[in-house]
Write a protein that holds these residues in place. Structure first.
Motif, mmCIF file in Angstrom:
data_model
loop_
_atom_site.group_PDB
_atom_site.id
_atom_site.type_symbol
_atom_site.label_atom_id
_atom_site.label_comp_id
_atom_site.label_asym_id
_atom_site.label_seq_id
_atom_site.Cartn_x
_atom_site.Cartn_y
_atom_site.Cartn_z
ATOM 1 N N SER A 1 -63.031 1.956 -13.239
ATOM 2 C CA SER A 1 -64.230 1.888 -12.392
ATOM 3 C C SER A 1 -64.348 0.516 -11.735
ATOM 4 O O SER A 1 -64.700 0.404 -10.561
ATOM 5 N N SER A 2 -64.083 -0.536 -12.514
ATOM 6 C CA SER A 2 -64.190 -1.888 -11.977
ATOM 7 C C SER A 2 -63.179 -2.109 -10.850
ATOM 8 O O SER A 2 -63.488 -2.762 -9.851
ATOM 9 N N LEU A 3 -61.998 -1.547 -10.996
ATOM 10 C CA LEU A 3 -60.940 -1.758 -9.993
ATOM 11 C C LEU A 3 -61.140 -0.873 -8.765
ATOM 12 O O LEU A 3 -60.880 -1.282 -7.639
ATOM 13 N N ALA A 4 -61.580 0.374 -8.994
ATOM 14 C CA ALA A 4 -61.521 1.371 -7.914
ATOM 15 C C ALA A 4 -62.821 1.546 -7.145
ATOM 16 O O ALA A 4 -62.840 2.200 -6.116
ATOM 17 N N GLY A 5 -63.913 0.954 -7.629
ATOM 18 C CA GLY A 5 -65.211 1.165 -6.991
ATOM 19 C C GLY A 5 -65.243 0.710 -5.541
ATOM 20 O O GLY A 5 -64.454 -0.134 -5.111
ATOM 21 N N GLN A 6 -66.151 1.308 -4.780
ATOM 22 C CA GLN A 6 -66.383 0.900 -3.386
ATOM 23 C C GLN A 6 -67.881 0.958 -3.117
ATOM 24 O O GLN A 6 -68.601 1.755 -3.733
ATOM 25 N N ALA A 7 -68.315 0.140 -2.174
ATOM 26 C CA ALA A 7 -69.746 0.085 -1.840
ATOM 27 C C ALA A 7 -70.257 1.474 -1.467
ATOM 28 O O ALA A 7 -69.631 2.183 -0.674
ATOM 29 N N GLY A 8 -71.373 1.858 -2.051
ATOM 30 C CA GLY A 8 -72.017 3.132 -1.700
ATOM 31 C C GLY A 8 -71.286 4.366 -2.197
ATOM 32 O O GLY A 8 -71.640 5.477 -1.834
ATOM 33 N N LYS A 9 -70.258 4.165 -3.030
ATOM 34 C CA LYS A 9 -69.475 5.328 -3.471
ATOM 35 C C LYS A 9 -69.416 5.429 -4.991
ATOM 36 O O LYS A 9 -69.539 4.434 -5.698
ATOM 37 N N LEU A 10 -69.197 6.644 -5.457
ATOM 38 C CA LEU A 10 -68.918 6.864 -6.877
ATOM 39 C C LEU A 10 -67.412 7.005 -7.053
ATOM 40 O O LEU A 10 -66.689 7.336 -6.107
ATOM 41 N N VAL A 11 -66.935 6.742 -8.263
ATOM 42 C CA VAL A 11 -65.525 6.927 -8.591
ATOM 43 C C VAL A 11 -65.419 8.179 -9.451
ATOM 44 O O VAL A 11 -66.115 8.289 -10.466
ATOM 45 N N LYS A 12 -64.604 9.121 -9.032
ATOM 46 C CA LYS A 12 -64.392 10.333 -9.831
ATOM 47 C C LYS A 12 -62.976 10.259 -10.405
ATOM 48 O O LYS A 12 -62.000 10.203 -9.660
ATOM 49 N N THR A 13 -62.904 10.241 -11.725
ATOM 50 C CA THR A 13 -61.598 10.062 -12.370
ATOM 51 C C THR A 13 -61.237 11.274 -13.207
ATOM 52 O O THR A 13 -62.070 11.810 -13.938
#
Ligand code: ADP
Ligand code: MG
Length: 389
Positions: free
Chosen positions: A178-190
């Motif tokens: 999550s820390s690596l893949a996050g983006q502003a205004g977005k959720l990370v789905k793994t």
């Protein structure tokens, strides 16, 4: 830049302490778990987000094989040698950096030590994963400094190993990814089977409140392990009665659970229903976000909490109180446990215009019940880890 003032303070302190400019600086944020609880070790799905609080790591190569490491918030310094990067029992904050550095040096040997300093604004130990942020900013900065290129999943695994071996915490990979893949205004789905992740637009105007109850209930480790064992027992049962392969609860649908749970002790069946239901909620949540239905997504968060409370029994009075209070506050769309449970934090989905009033209302409702307020931070999904300089 996110958290510019922290960056400026770090560079200023670095200059004053080491008498030179840092060669590299990297940043990594904390994270929240938004939907998908206890699904990671069942090889299922999780929605998470990188947050607008993070840690910066500044470093330069040193002239010798020794490393100097300063925790900027504490202004405490430790030293160690490149040839002997072992875990330490004192100043345990150094273990997250050492473990990550050890992981990088296993990929490629380094010719010299470093002078490093880190500074951040994530509340420590409050469920926002300051530890993963520290590992990931150190990993990116030191990787850049020594020219050791590793992909996202490899760096996440290096951080996870630092937690397991150096910090003694048996965590999954969610925090680091999550820390690596996050983006502003977005959720990370793994997807925790393939470790493939994607970012998903929030699709509307929303932010989160993270409510740290500071509750820590006894037997947490035992309860966590017993939940894992129940999931494994249930997966073995479904593997024996279903006609398709079942490696983990990820492979069992809710419809199959209803039809084939017979033969499992009731408690074990209930435990299994939680990650199975959570997987379905994450997949449903992705559809709702794509359709811009934030209220629908929030309703899934309430369902998730109810599943924790009734089936998985990893909630507690304090977390239930936050979620119950949240349901009555205007503008709140959803609320649930964030993380392992048995205490810790709850995450609340809210319209940004209502965030401050909802935060105050939650803290007050909690204080009225328990005598002390819970800590509420307003969180926006923000940029993931990156090299700054
Ligand atoms: P969480 O990851 O939820 O914040 P952990 O117990 O896993 O909680 O990690 C917290 C620990 O990480 C702290 O006790 C400290 O050792 C270390 N740490 C993380 N960030 C910092 C920082 N900026 N300064 C000092 N120590 C830090
Ligand atoms: Mg942690």
């Amino acid at each position: 830049m996110v958290n510019r003032t922290v960056y400026d303070a770090l560079v200023k302190n670095y200059r004053a302490h080491f008498g030179r400019e840092p060669e590299v600086v990297a940043y990594a944020p904390g994270r929240i778990e938004v939907l998908g609880n206890h699904t990671d070790y069942n090889e299922g799905f999780v929605f998470s987000a990188a947050i607008n609080f993070g840690t910066f790591f500044a470093a330069s190569k040193s002239a010798s094989a020794s490393c100097r490491l300063v925790a900027g918030d504490l202004m405490k310094e430790v030293a160690f040698d490149v040839a002997g990067i072992g875990a330490s029992k004192t100043d345990t904050w150094q273990n997250y950096v050492k473990g990550t550095f050890a992981g990088l040096t296993a990929v490629k040997a380094v010719p010299c030590g470093f002078d490093g300093m880190f500074l951040g604004n994530i509340p420590l130990g409050s469920g926002l994963s300051s530890s993963a942020a520290l590992e990931m900013c150190a990993g990116l900065a030191l990787g850049k400094l020594y020219g050791i290129g590793v992909d996202t999943v490899t760096l996440a695994k290096i951080g996870q190993k630092a937690e397991h071996v150096y910090a003694g915490c048996k965590c999954g990979l969610l925090d680091q990814i999550s820390s690596l893949a996050g983006q502003a205004g977005k959720l990370v789905k793994t997807d925790f089977r393939s470790l493939v992740y994607e970012t998903v637009e929030m699709g509307g105007d929303a932010c989160f409140l993270m409510c740290n109850t500071h509750a820590k209930h006894a037997l947490v480790d035992g309860a966590y392990n017993s939940r894992r064992e129940a999931c494994e027992q249930a997966a073995a049962h479904f593997a024996s009665v279903l006609r398709h392969p079942v490696h983990a609860l990820r492979d069992v649908s809710m419809a199959e659970w209803v039809l084939y749970k017979r033969g499992l002790p009731e408690t074990v069946a209930n435990r299994a229903a939680h990650p199975i239901g959570e997987d379905e909620r994450v997949l449903k949540g992705a559809e709702l976000l794509a359709a811009g239905d934030l209220a629908g997504f929030g309703a899934l968060m309430f369902d998730s909490h109810e599943s924790s409370r009734v089936l998985f029994e990893n909630s507690c009075e304090e977390l239930d109180a936050v979620v119950d209070a949240a349901k009555k506050i205007p503008g709140v769309m959803g609320a649930r446990i964030s993380g392992g449970g048995f205490g810790g934090s709850a995450v609340v989905l809210v319209h940004p215009r209502d965030a401050e009033t909802a935060a105050a209302a939650l803290a007050n409702a909690y204080a009225a019940r328990f005598g002390v307020p819970c800590d509420v931070s307003v969180i926006t999904p923000a940029a993931g880890a990156h090299v700054v300089k």
